[in-house]
Design a protein around this motif. Structure first.
Motif, PDB file in Angstrom:
ATOM      1  N   ARG A 257       0.878  -1.234   0.129  1.00 18.28           N
ATOM      2  CA  ARG A 257       0.027  -0.136   0.083  1.00 18.28           C
ATOM      3  C   ARG A 257       0.789   1.372   0.036  1.00 18.28           C
ATOM      4  O   ARG A 257       0.345   2.270  -0.762  1.00 18.28           O
ATOM      5  CB  ARG A 257      -0.939  -0.145   1.251  1.00 18.28           C
ATOM      6  CG  ARG A 257      -1.749   1.197   1.096  1.00 18.28           C
ATOM      7  CD  ARG A 257      -2.425   1.415   2.708  1.00 18.28           C
ATOM      8  NE  ARG A 257      -3.410   0.279   2.952  1.00 18.28           N
ATOM      9  CZ  ARG A 257      -4.577   0.322   2.446  1.00 18.28           C
ATOM     10  NH1 ARG A 257      -5.016   1.205   1.761  1.00 18.28           N
ATOM     11  NH2 ARG A 257      -5.412  -0.824   2.776  1.00 18.28           N
ATOM     12  N   GLN A 258       1.981   1.259   0.685  1.00  9.37           N
ATOM     13  CA  GLN A 258       2.710   2.290   1.064  1.00  9.37           C
ATOM     14  C   GLN A 258       3.533   2.546  -0.492  1.00  9.37           C
ATOM     15  O   GLN A 258       3.560   3.903  -0.754  1.00  9.37           O
ATOM     16  CB  GLN A 258       3.774   2.171   2.153  1.00  9.37           C
ATOM     17  CG  GLN A 258       4.403   3.438   2.492  1.00  9.37           C
ATOM     18  CD  GLN A 258       3.345   4.563   2.913  1.00  9.37           C
ATOM     19  OE1 GLN A 258       2.311   4.517   3.554  1.00  9.37           O
ATOM     20  NE2 GLN A 258       3.771   5.644   2.443  1.00  9.37           N
ATOM     21  N   ALA A 259       4.004   1.485  -0.843  1.00  7.90           N
ATOM     22  CA  ALA A 259       4.826   1.585  -2.231  1.00  7.90           C
ATOM     23  C   ALA A 259       3.868   2.427  -3.520  1.00  7.90           C
ATOM     24  O   ALA A 259       4.198   3.182  -4.061  1.00  7.90           O
ATOM     25  CB  ALA A 259       5.183   0.315  -2.599  1.00  7.90           C
ATOM     26  N   ILE A 260       2.581   1.971  -3.464  1.00 13.06           N
ATOM     27  CA  ILE A 260       1.511   2.390  -4.510  1.00 13.06           C
ATOM     28  C   ILE A 260       1.336   3.924  -4.204  1.00 13.06           C
ATOM     29  O   ILE A 260       1.422   4.913  -5.012  1.00 13.06           O
ATOM     30  CB  ILE A 260       0.314   1.399  -4.382  1.00 13.06           C
ATOM     31  CG1 ILE A 260       0.518   0.167  -4.767  1.00 13.06           C
ATOM     32  CG2 ILE A 260      -0.976   2.312  -5.061  1.00 13.06           C
ATOM     33  CD1 ILE A 260      -0.750  -0.813  -4.513  1.00 13.06           C
ATOM     34  N   ARG A 261       1.298   4.252  -2.754  1.00 15.90           N
ATOM     35  CA  ARG A 261       1.080   5.617  -2.323  1.00 15.90           C
ATOM     36  C   ARG A 261       2.357   6.444  -2.842  1.00 15.90           C
ATOM     37  O   ARG A 261       2.197   7.648  -3.369  1.00 15.90           O
ATOM     38  CB  ARG A 261       0.908   5.775  -0.848  1.00 15.90           C
ATOM     39  CG  ARG A 261      -0.503   5.545  -0.573  1.00 15.90           C
ATOM     40  CD  ARG A 261      -1.027   6.176   0.949  1.00 15.90           C
ATOM     41  NE  ARG A 261      -2.040   5.728   1.139  1.00 15.90           N
ATOM     42  CZ  ARG A 261      -2.521   5.097   2.236  1.00 15.90           C
ATOM     43  NH1 ARG A 261      -1.665   4.816   3.087  1.00 15.90           N
ATOM     44  NH2 ARG A 261      -3.707   5.001   2.714  1.00 15.90           N
ATOM     45  N   ASP A 262       3.324   5.870  -2.696  1.00 16.98           N
ATOM     46  CA  ASP A 262       4.737   6.998  -2.731  1.00 16.98           C
ATOM     47  C   ASP A 262       4.908   6.937  -4.196  1.00 16.98           C
ATOM     48  O   ASP A 262       5.489   8.057  -4.738  1.00 16.98           O
ATOM     49  CB  ASP A 262       5.923   5.861  -2.215  1.00 16.98           C
ATOM     50  CG  ASP A 262       5.835   5.975  -0.791  1.00 16.98           C
ATOM     51  OD1 ASP A 262       5.339   6.757  -0.103  1.00 16.98           O
ATOM     52  OD2 ASP A 262       6.742   5.158  -0.053  1.00 16.98           O
ATOM     53  N   ALA A 263       4.594   5.925  -5.209  1.00 19.59           N
ATOM     54  CA  ALA A 263       4.782   6.121  -6.533  1.00 19.59           C
ATOM     55  C   ALA A 263       3.731   7.017  -7.296  1.00 19.59           C
ATOM     56  O   ALA A 263       4.269   7.615  -7.943  1.00 19.59           O
ATOM     57  CB  ALA A 263       4.687   4.606  -7.239  1.00 19.59           C
ATOM     58  N   TRP A 264       2.339   6.879  -6.821  1.00 15.37           N
ATOM     59  CA  TRP A 264       1.512   7.239  -7.539  1.00 15.37           C
ATOM     60  C   TRP A 264       0.495   8.452  -6.801  1.00 15.37           C
ATOM     61  O   TRP A 264      -0.190   9.121  -7.467  1.00 15.37           O
ATOM     62  CB  TRP A 264       0.653   6.307  -8.606  1.00 15.37           C
ATOM     63  CG  TRP A 264       1.613   5.545  -9.312  1.00 15.37           C
ATOM     64  CD1 TRP A 264       2.362   5.986 -10.158  1.00 15.37           C
ATOM     65  CD2 TRP A 264       1.657   4.036  -9.263  1.00 15.37           C
ATOM     66  NE1 TRP A 264       2.976   4.794 -10.792  1.00 15.37           N
ATOM     67  CE2 TRP A 264       2.583   3.851 -10.323  1.00 15.37           C
ATOM     68  CE3 TRP A 264       0.884   2.914  -8.743  1.00 15.37           C
ATOM     69  CZ2 TRP A 264       3.015   2.410 -10.627  1.00 15.37           C
ATOM     70  CZ3 TRP A 264       1.005   1.526  -9.087  1.00 15.37           C
ATOM     71  CH2 TRP A 264       2.167   1.440 -10.008  1.00 15.37           C
TER      72      TRP A 264
END
Ligand SMILES: [Zn+2]
Length: 454
Positions: A257-264
């Protein structure tokens, strides 16, 4: 069924989904009273039908008057296990002329997804319990599941301005029969939206190339794959500009979830479902957790014996009654997942109850004699190492063998994991970390089993 004939049937089916979405989007604004009135009507209809047409349920529903039944009466009925569902298949199914042997034959003989003469689809999945399941989805049940899976996103699409140009959905699911995920999630939710199916189980480089070529504005699929795409995007290896992400079929881990937030920095709609019930809950993309699909599914949190427990009490099981599945009714079906109710109203204003995000499954935890090491302990170390893009943990007698994709400091990782096992009180602590090129996903579904107990 030839592929062209399947595609024509599917186009007709999706036209029904699109028209039914109007009704489903309107339901999202229902009050508690509307939701509960609808639930009771649907429950009575299901019970009456099951009593009439399913010998299995007729036996179990003896003594219950469907015309007067309410949700609280469900507690008087026995639970239905995964084993019941698969071993008693022929007594449960309500279609004349369909039995488990025939369903198996359809799966074995079909070259691609297919409909039978009664407009039904047959799906199969392995599941984490180890019991292979065969399932039949009738025409209307698919419409219900598709609307539940997509109505929240479809409403958001209407409210938002939307991306410039043609919206395009990348569908990162199994990609092939007999798993239901591809037909269910390969559905356009905005006018003119195109969809591209990309098999999630393909080698990651191929997935990455296919996603880069598709230039999707929307992503749907397994969180472990989308999380990895997000990490690739943050590292500069993938240039796409999605506006919305939907995840399903695996637990959505915090690190993904955090990776998705950080990326986009986009809304994430996590979905909790099963091949048996369809879709049980969907995140609104705003508030915490998932909204239960209470208009189509009744959930009960119960103790080991099937007696309902209060919202603040711990539950041993979660039982689901699917209100839309007439052909293969699931009534008080043990889902194997645990849910935690979230108190209070969601910021989105919905009256549909919420549960916390579904974490790992109970059987993800490793037991060593009297000691239990929860999966989360491994995740905290492996999932937060930026040089680990993917991992799999295989339990051994004294610890675990860990397969890692990426470029980690294997020695540092090993000592961190050994120290962690020590904190849980394991006497011997055998950790082996191996860096590999890729992990083997489940052949049929493309799902990754992250934790494999002994
Ligand atoms: Zn909400």
């Amino acid at each position: 069924m030839p592929r062209a004939a399947y595609e024509r049937m599917r186009a007709a089916h999706l036209a029904v989904v699109r028209s039914s979405l109007e009704d489903h989007i309107a339901r999202l604004d229902w009050s508690r009273e509307q939701i509960e009135r609808h639930q009771n009507h649907r429950l009575r209809a299901l019970l009456r039908y099951a009593q009439e047409c399913s010998p299995f349920h007729a036996r179990r529903l003896q003594g219950l008057d469907p015309a007067r039944a309410t949700i609280s009466d469900l507690a008087s009925l026995p639970m239905m296990t995964k084993r019941d569902a698969q071993e008693q298949w022929d007594a449960i199914v309500t279609t004349q002329g369909l039995d488990r042997a025939r369903a198996e034959r359809i799966i074995a003989e079909q070259q691609w997804f297919s409909y039978n003469a009664d407009d039904q689809q047959i799906f199969s999945s392995g599941g984490s319990s180890g019991v292979r399941g065969v399932y039949v989805w009738d025409w209307q049940f698919f419409v219900s599941a598709a609307c539940l899976a997509w109505r929240t996103q479809a409403r958001a699409e209407r409210r938002a301005a939307g991306p410039a140009g043609t919206p395009r959905l990348a569908v990162l699911e199994a990609g092939i029969p007999p798993h239901a995920s591809t037909p269910l999630f390969d559905i356009a939710t905005a006018p003119n939206m195109e969809t591209v199916v990309i098999a999630a189980g393909a080698p990651f480089d191929e997935v990455l190339d296919a996603v880069a070529a598709a230039q999707p504005t929307h992503l749907v699929g397994y969180p472990s794959v989308i999380g990895r795409l997000a990490r690739a995007a943050s590292a500069g290896d993938l240039r796409i500009r999605p506006v919305r992400v939907s995840t399903n079929s695996e637990p959505l881990l915090d690190e993904d979830r955090q990776a998705i937030r950080d990326a986009w920095d986009v809304p994430i709609h996590n979905t909790w479902g099963s091949t048996e019930i369809g879709v049980q809950a969907v995140g609104c993309g705003g508030g915490e957790g998932l909204h239960l699909c209470e208009d189509e599914v009744i959930l009960e949190r119960v103790d080991e014996d099937g007696t309902p427990v209060g919202p603040d009490e711990p539950a041993a099981r979660t039982l689901a009654t699917g209100l839309a599945n007439r052909t293969f009714p699931f009534i008080r079906y043990d889902l194997g997942d645990q849910v935690i109710p979230l108190p209070g109203a969601c910021a989105c204003g919905s009256a549909f109850a919420r549960v916390a995000d579904i974490g790992g499954r109970r059987d993800d935890d490793f037991r060593y004699g009297d000691t239990t090491v929860p999966a989360i302990a491994f995740r905290h170390i492996l999932g937060t190492d930026p040089r680990v893009s993917e991992y799999q943990v295989v339990q051994t007698a004294t610890g675990a063998d860990i397969l890692v994709v990426g470029d980690p400091d294997a020695a540092a990782l090993t000592s961190a994991l050994v120290a962690m096992l020590g904190r849980y009180g394991l006497p011997q602590r055998g950790i082996q970390v191996r860096v590999v090129d890729g992990l083997t996903r489940h052949q049929g579904s493309g799902k990754l089993r992250r934790f494999i107990p002994r």
